[in-house]
Design an enzyme around this catalytic site. Sequence first.
Site: not given
Length: 304
Positions: A14-15, A210, A212, A243, A252
């Site tokens: 997903r991300d 989370h 990055h 993003c 990430n």
Amino acid sequence: MSAERVTIYEVGPRDGLQNEKTVVPTAVKAEFVTRLLAAGLPVVEATSFVHPTWVPQLADAADLMGLLGDQLGESARDLPVLVPNERGLDRALELGLKHIAVFGSATETFARKNLNRGLEDQFAMFEPTVRRARDAGLDVRAYVSMCFGDPWEGSVPVDQVVAVGKRLFDLGASQLSLGDTIGVGTAGHVKELIGGFVAAGMSVDQLAMHFHDTYGQALANAFSALQEGITTFDASAGGLGGCPYAKSATGNLATEDLVWMLHGLGIETGVDLNAVVATSVWMAEHLGRPSPSAVVRALAHSQE
């Protein structure tokens, strides 16, 4: 180090993929998910039911979940998906999914750019979504972005992040994931932010991190969070991701880099590192570029 085991919440499908310009075929995405599960990752976030004009890469969300249902059977319903609003929740409910996530913002500017809502207005959007999901028996995770810095507003006060994050969590989430969306966090900042949430009454087992890696600090930040008692970390296979609404957000924290560090500390993850590396090399070939993960590069080279 107090933790004996850490849960890695894999966000690559997903991300990791959401910012890719080249549309990845649905069948490739499905294989990506199944490979990650086979490598022992306990949680794999499959996709997002976001409007296709916002994130074209994820326009095939329903088709992907259908294909995963064919391949994985009932267990496909356990894969978490991101839902931006009630419309997204409706789609998740139609498919009988059991785990959703909502995605809020710690800053006004990003809330408007990402959610088309103000900082305060976002709660009115999320409240019915979370309530309906909980009433239907679903588990809800809450992400809060821009926890360490915002490309438009600069540094974000810890008390502001705590206030927004706790309010999102208190809507009915089981876990709050704190996002360093543009990767500006440092180890000391991580300690301060976690301390702020604990002082506000949240426990470390309700929090996930989370990170990055924009400034190369993701792994150091994860180690700092680990020292503060955090045992759930979001990561993306091969370091994929970014993003679409914040151009300064690069990849990430790589799953492989995190696993290498954790295993070196004697902490269990249940993850087969070589299998994840092989999956990231395979996905990098589909994307037409090498993985940014240092561990992927090192291990892939040693296996040649």
